[in-house]
Motif scaffolding. Sequence first.
Motif, PDB file in Angstrom:
ATOM      1  N   LYS A  50      11.421   0.339  -3.646  1.00 13.65           N
ATOM      2  CA  LYS A  50      10.768  -0.043  -2.385  1.00 13.65           C
ATOM      3  C   LYS A  50       9.474   0.754  -2.217  1.00 13.65           C
ATOM      4  O   LYS A  50       8.416   0.191  -1.917  1.00 13.65           O
ATOM      5  N   TRP A  52       7.733   2.374  -4.494  1.00 15.43           N
ATOM      6  CA  TRP A  52       6.788   2.018  -5.558  1.00 15.43           C
ATOM      7  C   TRP A  52       6.103   0.685  -5.243  1.00 15.43           C
ATOM      8  O   TRP A  52       4.901   0.522  -5.418  1.00 15.43           O
ATOM      9  N   SER A  53       6.897  -0.250  -4.719  1.00  9.52           N
ATOM     10  CA  SER A  53       6.383  -1.567  -4.378  1.00  9.52           C
ATOM     11  C   SER A  53       5.308  -1.470  -3.285  1.00  9.52           C
ATOM     12  O   SER A  53       4.243  -2.089  -3.387  1.00  9.52           O
ATOM     13  N   THR A  56       2.076   0.349  -4.629  1.00  8.96           N
ATOM     14  CA  THR A  56       1.259  -0.449  -5.551  1.00  8.96           C
ATOM     15  C   THR A  56       0.671  -1.686  -4.866  1.00  8.96           C
ATOM     16  O   THR A  56      -0.266  -2.291  -5.373  1.00  8.96           O
TER      17      THR A  56
ATOM     18  N   ASN B 167       8.705  -6.447  -6.246  1.00  8.86           N
ATOM     19  CA  ASN B 167       7.336  -6.818  -6.584  1.00  8.86           C
ATOM     20  C   ASN B 167       6.498  -5.557  -6.677  1.00  8.86           C
ATOM     21  O   ASN B 167       6.545  -4.726  -5.786  1.00  8.86           O
ATOM     22  N   MET B 168       5.752  -5.435  -7.743  1.00 10.11           N
ATOM     23  CA  MET B 168       4.885  -4.274  -7.905  1.00 10.11           C
ATOM     24  C   MET B 168       3.445  -4.758  -8.031  1.00 10.11           C
ATOM     25  O   MET B 168       3.167  -5.687  -8.799  1.00 10.11           O
TER      26      MET B 168
END
Lengths: 151, 571
Positions: A50, A52-53, A56, B167-168
Amino acid sequence: MLENILKEYPRQEDYLIEVLLEYQKQKADRHIGEDEIRRIAEHLGVTESKVWSVITFYTFFSTRPRGENIIQICKDVPCYLNDGNTVQRTLEQLLGVQVGDTTKNQKFTLEHTSCLGHCDGAPAIRINDKTYTNLSVDKLKAIISEYRGNT
Amino acid sequence: MPNIKINGKPLTVEEGTTILEAAKANNIKIPTLCYYPDLDIKSDCRVCSVEIVGQKGLKTACSEPVWDGMEIRTNSPRVLNARKVLTELILANHDANCTACEKNMNCELQTLANTLGIDENRFENVLEERPLDTANPSITRNPNRCIKCGRCVDVCKNVQGIHVLDNMGRSNEMEITPAYGKYLSDQECTFCGQCSSVCPVASITEKDKSDEVWEALHDEDKHVIVQVAPAVRVSLGEEMGARPGAIVTEKMVSALRSLGFDRVFDTDFTADLTILEEGHELLERVKEGGTLPMFTSCCPGWISFAEQQYPELLDNLSTCKSPQQMFGSLAKTYYAKKEDIDPEKLHVVSVMPCTAKKYEASREEMRVDGENPDVDTVLTTRELGKMVRQMGIDFDELEPSSFDDPFGITSGAAAIFGASGGVMEAALRTVSEVVNEEPLKQLDFEDVRGLEGIKEAEVELGGNTVRVAVAHSLSNARKLAEEVKQGDSPYAFIEIMACPGGCIGGGGQPYNTTNATRQERIDATYRVDSRMEIRQSHKNPVITTLYEEYLEAPLGERSHKLLHTHYQKRN
């Protein structure tokens, strides 16, 4: 430093962006690393994926160490159509780095950003908190030399 | 009820339905890609775009509710063109080498492209190749095939509550990956494989081991035996073109013989054995004040979840190995000795509805000789389907046949292991009779059956009322685990299965599994049970013989060595 920030926030997902902004602001190289993500995730009770998402997704955040001045080139359509490529090329030449990298003297980091909300003044860039519009090669040279002199 | 028109046809539909549901109810097909029954509406792919008369932009049918007077066009030139462009754009960023893909002829994107009449792509392919994630024994993730539909994220985050995938990044650079763009095995992935089950393309698949099995089958020095899990007999039919819920046990056995296995055995046998061991373990814990509640330990997804996220509860887990692993250790010892086969030359294959079973079989502690795995290769139901097709076997025309002895005689209690609540019911059928010392009048424990997320029941054991609970899907497992962690769990015994519906809805089961298919497989499971002569594990005569000949008694020394295991905290 991170612990000092975290103790101000309860275990709640809602505070994720606030924590990230606050921490990144205080950190000298303005990036958030893996160990810190792990700690933030644990404190707020969310998964590392979460965090990291979110990091980014928003170009405000970085997972790589950055220089003193963060230059962000808008890569959305109106800027692209108004010769945004020249802006990128010029900045890469002036600074001697590619988008995504930081100059050796740690003065500048060059990045992309999504729309800055200045489509009427395309092409646009943002340096730290300030936005520059209607850019030309000469204008960019002047802006960069100003930052070189001032910092 | 709103009156609407679809393609000029006047219809009266249910209030609050979406355009997609309204169309489906009236046999009008609107293509979809990111949409999946029972999951969240994402409207990511926009392939289901339709035109609403009087409105400027196209709307996605999956997310748009109908209103009275709405006029919808699902196949106007504008709609068809938009769908085609959208699909071409997806294909332009996709590794579309279809003949070199596991899901060739079984791919939702390929079918869509075909339906839309795309025979060449006007857009240049812009795919930037990324490395594959093959770092774990269960699942392969190929980012070059990902179309970013978001189904895997939804199932991992919301259904399982694990949230390894997300999602990244953003815009055209967005990817679906575990945190830090790393491997699944670096995160708290349980290898349940639900992501592989809903992936419309072959971006997430089970790690295919059919070649390893072919190699063993073609090796004349090897004695190759196979065990089949309870849930496979009610789902393999779908791989062979049958309707969901078809029971194909006997044809499946014949198919496995045709593939060349030396013996075809039933994991149901060791499911019965599990009940004997686990039932006695529960009674011992109750009698001697051991750690309660006791959790079942048949499900490797659940075991990984507990080891990673609830290490403080490891003493609550039954020490029983899963039926797959009990079978493996008995095969490499008891069976090898009985048949005079060198265990080194014995290759044990299992067919499971599950991707996590591949990981389970690879664990260090699942080796009775300390070196070679007890179960050599694990195949999913889908891989078995593929092997049967490869062999050119006409499944429908196969003559029915039965499992081999000695691991072929089983009970109805074992047959229901594949459905959520089945292990609990099987245990109660034995435990109540052992404790109450009188024949059980009612063998069916209806309270623990079905698709409700958490189920409860009360049973009379030796004059005491004991509360038990059953959870399926890991988000529900977490609720019960939290209760136990907080010390306020009212239960003595808890069954957990990681996948929705239990093993019948496992991550290795045939594609297109929805709650409707799960229910069909569950109904079939209880039909198998009701037709069995023996419906309680302790009444299985071969189990009795096994104890007499080899194991001595439940929880005995040899049982502990072969049939029980231990757990450890994992990060």
